[in-house]
Design a protein around this motif. Structure first.
Motif, PDB file in Angstrom:
ATOM      1  N   SER A 146       0.830  -1.191   0.000  1.00 24.79           N
ATOM      2  CA  SER A 146       0.000   0.000   0.000  1.00 24.79           C
ATOM      3  C   SER A 146       0.875   1.255   0.000  1.00 24.79           C
ATOM      4  O   SER A 146       0.574   2.230  -0.675  1.00 24.79           O
ATOM      5  CB  SER A 146      -0.916  -0.028   1.227  1.00 24.79           C
ATOM      6  OG  SER A 146      -1.536   1.195   1.393  1.00 24.79           O
ATOM      7  N   SER A 147       1.950   1.226   0.728  1.00 19.45           N
ATOM      8  CA  SER A 147       2.883   2.359   0.780  1.00 19.45           C
ATOM      9  C   SER A 147       3.500   2.594  -0.600  1.00 19.45           C
ATOM     10  O   SER A 147       3.622   3.731  -1.052  1.00 19.45           O
ATOM     11  CB  SER A 147       3.966   2.075   1.814  1.00 19.45           C
ATOM     12  OG  SER A 147       4.976   3.033   1.754  1.00 19.45           O
ATOM     13  N   TYR A 148       3.877   1.509  -1.279  1.00 21.26           N
ATOM     14  CA  TYR A 148       4.443   1.640  -2.625  1.00 21.26           C
ATOM     15  C   TYR A 148       3.421   2.191  -3.612  1.00 21.26           C
ATOM     16  O   TYR A 148       3.734   2.998  -4.473  1.00 21.26           O
ATOM     17  CB  TYR A 148       4.984   0.299  -3.117  1.00 21.26           C
ATOM     18  CG  TYR A 148       6.274  -0.133  -2.450  1.00 21.26           C
ATOM     19  CD1 TYR A 148       7.378   0.718  -2.393  1.00 21.26           C
ATOM     20  CD2 TYR A 148       6.383  -1.388  -1.880  1.00 21.26           C
ATOM     21  CE1 TYR A 148       8.554   0.326  -1.776  1.00 21.26           C
ATOM     22  CE2 TYR A 148       7.561  -1.790  -1.266  1.00 21.26           C
ATOM     23  CZ  TYR A 148       8.642  -0.925  -1.218  1.00 21.26           C
ATOM     24  OH  TYR A 148       9.805  -1.320  -0.615  1.00 21.26           O
ATOM     25  N   GLU A 149       2.189   1.723  -3.468  1.00 19.81           N
ATOM     26  CA  GLU A 149       1.132   2.210  -4.357  1.00 19.81           C
ATOM     27  C   GLU A 149       0.908   3.707  -4.157  1.00 19.81           C
ATOM     28  O   GLU A 149       0.693   4.443  -5.117  1.00 19.81           O
ATOM     29  CB  GLU A 149      -0.161   1.437  -4.121  1.00 19.81           C
ATOM     30  CG  GLU A 149      -0.125   0.025  -4.664  1.00 19.81           C
ATOM     31  CD  GLU A 149      -1.389  -0.767  -4.332  1.00 19.81           C
ATOM     32  OE1 GLU A 149      -2.211  -0.307  -3.502  1.00 19.81           O
ATOM     33  OE2 GLU A 149      -1.552  -1.857  -4.900  1.00 19.81           O
ATOM     34  N   GLN A 150       0.979   4.147  -2.907  1.00 21.78           N
ATOM     35  CA  GLN A 150       0.818   5.573  -2.624  1.00 21.78           C
ATOM     36  C   GLN A 150       1.982   6.378  -3.222  1.00 21.78           C
ATOM     37  O   GLN A 150       1.783   7.452  -3.787  1.00 21.78           O
ATOM     38  CB  GLN A 150       0.733   5.810  -1.116  1.00 21.78           C
ATOM     39  CG  GLN A 150      -0.565   5.358  -0.496  1.00 21.78           C
ATOM     40  CD  GLN A 150      -0.545   5.519   1.018  1.00 21.78           C
ATOM     41  OE1 GLN A 150       0.478   5.840   1.603  1.00 21.78           O
ATOM     42  NE2 GLN A 150      -1.696   5.271   1.636  1.00 21.78           N
ATOM     43  N   GLN A 151       3.177   5.844  -3.104  1.00 19.34           N
ATOM     44  CA  GLN A 151       4.344   6.522  -3.674  1.00 19.34           C
ATOM     45  C   GLN A 151       4.240   6.592  -5.202  1.00 19.34           C
ATOM     46  O   GLN A 151       4.546   7.610  -5.817  1.00 19.34           O
ATOM     47  CB  GLN A 151       5.641   5.811  -3.274  1.00 19.34           C
ATOM     48  CG  GLN A 151       6.033   6.039  -1.833  1.00 19.34           C
ATOM     49  CD  GLN A 151       7.327   5.292  -1.479  1.00 19.34           C
ATOM     50  OE1 GLN A 151       7.791   4.433  -2.226  1.00 19.34           O
ATOM     51  NE2 GLN A 151       7.884   5.624  -0.317  1.00 19.34           N
ATOM     52  N   ILE A 152       3.784   5.481  -5.786  1.00 20.52           N
ATOM     53  CA  ILE A 152       3.619   5.452  -7.242  1.00 20.52           C
ATOM     54  C   ILE A 152       2.570   6.460  -7.671  1.00 20.52           C
ATOM     55  O   ILE A 152       2.753   7.209  -8.649  1.00 20.52           O
ATOM     56  CB  ILE A 152       3.276   4.034  -7.729  1.00 20.52           C
ATOM     57  CG1 ILE A 152       4.494   3.114  -7.578  1.00 20.52           C
ATOM     58  CG2 ILE A 152       2.789   4.042  -9.171  1.00 20.52           C
ATOM     59  CD1 ILE A 152       4.212   1.662  -7.855  1.00 20.52           C
ATOM     60  N   ALA A 153       1.467   6.526  -6.942  1.00 22.49           N
ATOM     61  CA  ALA A 153       0.399   7.474  -7.262  1.00 22.49           C
ATOM     62  C   ALA A 153       0.909   8.908  -7.122  1.00 22.49           C
ATOM     63  O   ALA A 153       0.629   9.769  -7.966  1.00 22.49           O
ATOM     64  CB  ALA A 153      -0.803   7.241  -6.366  1.00 22.49           C
ATOM     65  N   SER A 154       1.671   9.169  -6.077  1.00 21.59           N
ATOM     66  CA  SER A 154       2.217  10.500  -5.852  1.00 21.59           C
ATOM     67  C   SER A 154       3.188  10.876  -6.965  1.00 21.59           C
ATOM     68  O   SER A 154       3.148  11.990  -7.514  1.00 21.59           O
ATOM     69  CB  SER A 154       2.924  10.548  -4.495  1.00 21.59           C
ATOM     70  OG  SER A 154       3.604  11.763  -4.333  1.00 21.59           O
ATOM     71  N   LEU A 155       4.072   9.950  -7.331  1.00 18.18           N
ATOM     72  CA  LEU A 155       5.027  10.216  -8.404  1.00 18.18           C
ATOM     73  C   LEU A 155       4.321  10.397  -9.742  1.00 18.18           C
ATOM     74  O   LEU A 155       4.723  11.222 -10.571  1.00 18.18           O
ATOM     75  CB  LEU A 155       6.054   9.085  -8.496  1.00 18.18           C
ATOM     76  CG  LEU A 155       7.071   9.008  -7.344  1.00 18.18           C
ATOM     77  CD1 LEU A 155       7.912   7.747  -7.468  1.00 18.18           C
ATOM     78  CD2 LEU A 155       7.952  10.237  -7.331  1.00 18.18           C
ATOM     79  N   SER A 156       3.269   9.630  -9.957  1.00 13.74           N
ATOM     80  CA  SER A 156       2.487   9.752 -11.179  1.00 13.74           C
ATOM     81  C   SER A 156       1.848  11.136 -11.275  1.00 13.74           C
ATOM     82  O   SER A 156       1.851  11.764 -12.331  1.00 13.74           O
ATOM     83  CB  SER A 156       1.428   8.662 -11.220  1.00 13.74           C
ATOM     84  OG  SER A 156       0.628   8.788 -12.357  1.00 13.74           O
ATOM     85  N   GLN A 157       1.319  11.629 -10.160  1.00 18.67           N
ATOM     86  CA  GLN A 157       0.727  12.969 -10.139  1.00 18.67           C
ATOM     87  C   GLN A 157       1.792  14.039 -10.399  1.00 18.67           C
ATOM     88  O   GLN A 157       1.555  15.001 -11.135  1.00 18.67           O
ATOM     89  CB  GLN A 157       0.036  13.224  -8.800  1.00 18.67           C
ATOM     90  CG  GLN A 157      -1.257  12.486  -8.621  1.00 18.67           C
ATOM     91  CD  GLN A 157      -1.855  12.725  -7.235  1.00 18.67           C
ATOM     92  OE1 GLN A 157      -1.181  13.229  -6.334  1.00 18.67           O
ATOM     93  NE2 GLN A 157      -3.117  12.342  -7.075  1.00 18.67           N
TER      94      GLN A 157
END
Length: 123
Positions: free
Chosen positions: A7-18
């Motif tokens: 979940s932490s990685y998914e949040q980081q990926i989402a943040s980087l994507s934004q």
């Protein structure tokens, strides 16, 4: 534990994507002004070249062929020396040196006094 790290990685990926999307949007926003700036710079360079051409002396704008013809007329007369023109600039030097008609003829100017001496010695 694995679920939380995923979940932490998914949040980081989402943040980087934004962040990436916002960077792309910013790039797209800057691209149009950069293109306009590039066009304006090209226009200024072209205008600068025209300004330089307008400020050149008339002889600098004269074609080499015309100068060559003028120098031939001067040389045919025989009363003018083209040597000072050789030292004016490289362009005139090249024009004069490249035309054999300008430097293969020798004109000898005899002073009147020398002619009188020759005529007296001949008598």
């Amino acid at each position: 534990m694995m679920v939380s790290s995923l979940s932490s990685y998914e949040q980081q990926i989402a943040s980087l994507s934004q962040q990436l999307c916002s960077q792309i949007e910013e790039y797209r926003g800057l691209r149009a002004p950069l293109i306009e700036y590039s066009k304006a710079a090209s226009s200024l360079q072209a205008r600068s070249s025209l300004d330089k051409a307008e400020t050149l002396s008339p002889i600098s704008r004269c074609p080499n062929e015309v100068l060559d013809y003028i120098f031939q007329l001067i040389a045919e007369d025989g009363s003018h020396n083209l040597r000072p023109l050789l030292m004016m600039n490289k362009r005139l030097y090249r024009i004069i040196v490249s035309n054999p008609n300008l430097w293969t003829k020798i004109f000898i100017k005899i002073d009147e006094e020398l002619q009188e001496v020759n005529s007296l010695s001949a008598s």
